[in-house]
Design a protein around this motif. Structure first.
Motif, PDB file in Angstrom:
ATOM      1  N   THR A  30       0.827  -1.212   0.000  1.00 18.76           N
ATOM      2  CA  THR A  30       0.000   0.000   0.000  1.00 18.76           C
ATOM      3  C   THR A  30       0.860   1.261   0.000  1.00 18.76           C
ATOM      4  O   THR A  30       0.383   2.356  -0.294  1.00 18.76           O
ATOM      5  CB  THR A  30      -0.886   0.035   1.260  1.00 18.76           C
ATOM      6  N   GLU A  31       2.139   1.099   0.371  1.00 15.09           N
ATOM      7  CA  GLU A  31       3.061   2.235   0.451  1.00 15.09           C
ATOM      8  C   GLU A  31       4.392   1.767  -0.090  1.00 15.09           C
ATOM      9  O   GLU A  31       4.689   0.572   0.032  1.00 15.09           O
ATOM     10  CB  GLU A  31       3.349   2.528   1.935  1.00 15.09           C
ATOM     11  N   GLU A  32       5.207   2.653  -0.599  1.00 12.39           N
ATOM     12  CA  GLU A  32       6.517   2.214  -1.077  1.00 12.39           C
ATOM     13  C   GLU A  32       7.308   1.585   0.074  1.00 12.39           C
ATOM     14  O   GLU A  32       7.394   2.143   1.168  1.00 12.39           O
ATOM     15  CB  GLU A  32       7.305   3.387  -1.679  1.00 12.39           C
ATOM     16  N   THR A  33       7.848   0.433  -0.191  1.00 11.37           N
ATOM     17  CA  THR A  33       8.571  -0.292   0.867  1.00 11.37           C
ATOM     18  C   THR A  33       9.612  -1.206   0.241  1.00 11.37           C
ATOM     19  O   THR A  33       9.425  -1.667  -0.888  1.00 11.37           O
ATOM     20  CB  THR A  33       7.564  -1.097   1.735  1.00 11.37           C
ATOM     21  N   PRO A  34      10.711  -1.459   0.945  1.00  8.50           N
ATOM     22  CA  PRO A  34      11.704  -2.384   0.374  1.00  8.50           C
ATOM     23  C   PRO A  34      11.366  -3.829   0.730  1.00  8.50           C
ATOM     24  O   PRO A  34      10.875  -4.108   1.830  1.00  8.50           O
ATOM     25  CB  PRO A  34      13.004  -1.956   1.057  1.00  8.50           C
ATOM     26  N   LEU A  35      11.635  -4.724  -0.221  1.00  7.66           N
ATOM     27  CA  LEU A  35      11.367  -6.140   0.003  1.00  7.66           C
ATOM     28  C   LEU A  35      12.517  -6.926  -0.617  1.00  7.66           C
ATOM     29  O   LEU A  35      12.863  -6.705  -1.778  1.00  7.66           O
ATOM     30  CB  LEU A  35      10.048  -6.494  -0.682  1.00  7.66           C
ATOM     31  N   ASN A  36      13.114  -7.791   0.157  1.00  7.69           N
ATOM     32  CA  ASN A  36      14.175  -8.655  -0.376  1.00  7.69           C
ATOM     33  C   ASN A  36      13.899 -10.070   0.119  1.00  7.69           C
ATOM     34  O   ASN A  36      14.259 -10.435   1.239  1.00  7.69           O
ATOM     35  CB  ASN A  36      15.558  -8.161   0.078  1.00  7.69           C
ATOM     36  N   LEU A  37      13.203 -10.833  -0.724  1.00  9.58           N
ATOM     37  CA  LEU A  37      12.751 -12.166  -0.333  1.00  9.58           C
ATOM     38  C   LEU A  37      13.760 -13.202  -0.805  1.00  9.58           C
ATOM     39  O   LEU A  37      14.399 -13.026  -1.836  1.00  9.58           O
ATOM     40  CB  LEU A  37      11.401 -12.465  -0.991  1.00  9.58           C
ATOM     41  N   THR A  38      13.859 -14.290  -0.081  1.00  6.17           N
ATOM     42  CA  THR A  38      14.663 -15.400  -0.576  1.00  6.17           C
ATOM     43  C   THR A  38      14.132 -16.702  -0.021  1.00  6.17           C
ATOM     44  O   THR A  38      13.306 -16.719   0.892  1.00  6.17           O
ATOM     45  CB  THR A  38      16.165 -15.217  -0.243  1.00  6.17           C
ATOM     46  N   ASN A  39      14.609 -17.797  -0.603  1.00  3.41           N
ATOM     47  CA  ASN A  39      14.339 -19.113  -0.024  1.00  3.41           C
ATOM     48  C   ASN A  39      15.643 -19.620   0.561  1.00  3.41           C
ATOM     49  O   ASN A  39      16.693 -19.564  -0.075  1.00  3.41           O
ATOM     50  CB  ASN A  39      13.814 -20.080  -1.079  1.00  3.41           C
ATOM     51  N   HIS A  40      15.558 -20.137   1.783  1.00  4.54           N
ATOM     52  CA  HIS A  40      16.765 -20.470   2.540  1.00  4.54           C
ATOM     53  C   HIS A  40      16.992 -21.992   2.627  1.00  4.54           C
ATOM     54  O   HIS A  40      17.291 -22.521   3.697  1.00  4.54           O
ATOM     55  CB  HIS A  40      16.639 -19.867   3.940  1.00  4.54           C
ATOM     56  N   THR A  41      16.864 -22.672   1.483  1.00  7.93           N
ATOM     57  CA  THR A  41      17.146 -24.116   1.483  1.00  7.93           C
ATOM     58  C   THR A  41      18.648 -24.363   1.558  1.00  7.93           C
ATOM     59  O   THR A  41      19.432 -23.690   0.895  1.00  7.93           O
ATOM     60  CB  THR A  41      16.551 -24.757   0.208  1.00  7.93           C
ATOM     61  N   TYR A  42      19.015 -25.313   2.386  1.00  8.19           N
ATOM     62  CA  TYR A  42      20.410 -25.757   2.478  1.00  8.19           C
ATOM     63  C   TYR A  42      20.508 -27.036   1.649  1.00  8.19           C
ATOM     64  O   TYR A  42      19.838 -28.023   1.936  1.00  8.19           O
ATOM     65  CB  TYR A  42      20.785 -26.110   3.922  1.00  8.19           C
TER      66      TYR A  42
END
Ligand code: BGC
Length: 332
Positions: free
Chosen positions: A160-172
């Motif tokens: 709804t508002e400008e925001t930073p997003l840094n998603l990842t998947n943490h599979t080992y």
């Protein structure tokens, strides 16, 4: 596709087995991967006990957000405003804070797309959650191929508002369930890697030194004892690599075990490689081993740390990224 589902401790564990021999167990808790095998060969590392996996703080297989990586003193300086994100690693914030996405329950919906199957995990992260601006609605889609040993993760986010997003998947990854991954060959298409403060706060990209260079595939263990990898507080690889060339089609990373090879393609520009330098002594793993130093290689496709411009989700915009994983059986 064989689809099985069970409830453990209030969480759903969904197992999908395709015609090509790929078996993947997902959970709505942290929209995560609990375990993957290919023709019976274990490919991932994580707690064997479902209960321990659910409550783990090692991020095994989980979706990480809102911000993968570390914020010094929990401070996020974004668009001229300072946001305070709760700390969960000394004074610093790791992987979105103590109630980051890895610790939240998503809503799961399964659908068929032709013969392939999509497991969609939905989350509504309220404005102000963990101190971040904007109400974020997120869908993490696992798209599992029926005919090939491959799957992809597709992230779709709105705010709804400008925001930073840094998603990842943490599979080992540990392709074959060996004690550690030191014998596995790794390729990363990157001539630049992040440098870090003693406490692993990102300082900026530099040309890779020889121990950090994986442009020509080499065993993870070849240079893992190099003193330069011990100048920070970690004990091996824990570095973000910036891809040299990425058209979203070519392999940006390849991991080769004895009988299985993993190929990664992504729309994302960078990859965090973490060689399991910290672990809980005695932990029983889903691949039948006990955890050990360098038991798995986390290969986390991400946005470049500190590049908040690339992380920005603008209002009325859907931000989309993908990571594709495919496996090859190697003939002995
Ligand atoms: C980080 C490591 C951290 C680990 C936690 C990785 O993404 O790079 O520094 O210890 O996550 O599991």
């Amino acid at each position: 596709m064989i689809i099985e589902s069970k409830e453990i401790e209030g969480a759903t564990f969904l197992t999908l087995t395709n015609r090509a021999g790929l078996k993947i167990t997902l959970s709505d808790y942290g929209a995560g991967i609990y375990f993957i095998s290919f023709n019976g060969v274990p490919l991932t590392v994580g707690e064997q006990s479902h209960k321990a996996w659910l409550h783990s703080d090692s991020y095994f297989g989980k979706t990480v957000g809102r911000l993968a990586g570390r914020l010094q003193d929990g401070k996020l300086d974004y668009l001229g405003k300072l946001y305070q994100i709760p700390a969960n690693e000394g004074k610093n914030t790791l992987h979105g804070g103590p109630e980051g996405f890895s610790f939240l329950k998503f809503r799961l919906d399964v659908s068929h797309l032709g013969e392939d199957v999509a497991a969609d995990f939905y989350l509504l992260s309220p404005a102000g959650a963990m101190g971040f601006p904007g109400e974020v609605s997120l869908r993490v889609r696992y798209l599992i191929s029926e005919s090939e040993p491959s799957f992809r993760i597709i992230y779709e986010a709105k705010s709804t508002e400008e925001t930073p997003l840094n998603l990842t998947n943490h599979t080992y990854w540990n392709l074959g369930g060996t004690m550690n991954v030191e014998g596995e060959l790794l390729y990363i298409d990157a001539s630049k890697a992040m440098t870090y403060s003693q406490d692993l706060i990102p300082q900026g990209f530099q040309d890779v030194t020889s121990p950090l260079d994986f442009r020509i595939p080499k065993p993870i263990g070849k240079d893992i004892s190099d003193p330069s990898l011990y100048e920070t507080r970690t004990k091996g690889y824990d570095h973000c690599y910036l891809f040299d060339e990425n058209d979203g089609i070519k392999d940006v990373a390849v991991l080769r075990g004895k009988t299985v090879e993993l190929h990664i393609q992504t729309s994302l520009p960078a990859l965090q490689f973490y060689s399991t330098n910290y672990f809980t002594e005695g932990l029983e793993l889903s691949n039948g081993r006990k955890i050990a130093l360098h038991a798995g290689a986390a290969l986390e496709a991400v946005k470049a740390p500190g590049d908040f411009h690339s992380m920005a989700v603008l209002p009325f915009e859907t931000k989309k990224d993908f990571v594709a994983y495919s496996f090859k059986e190697l003939k002995l």
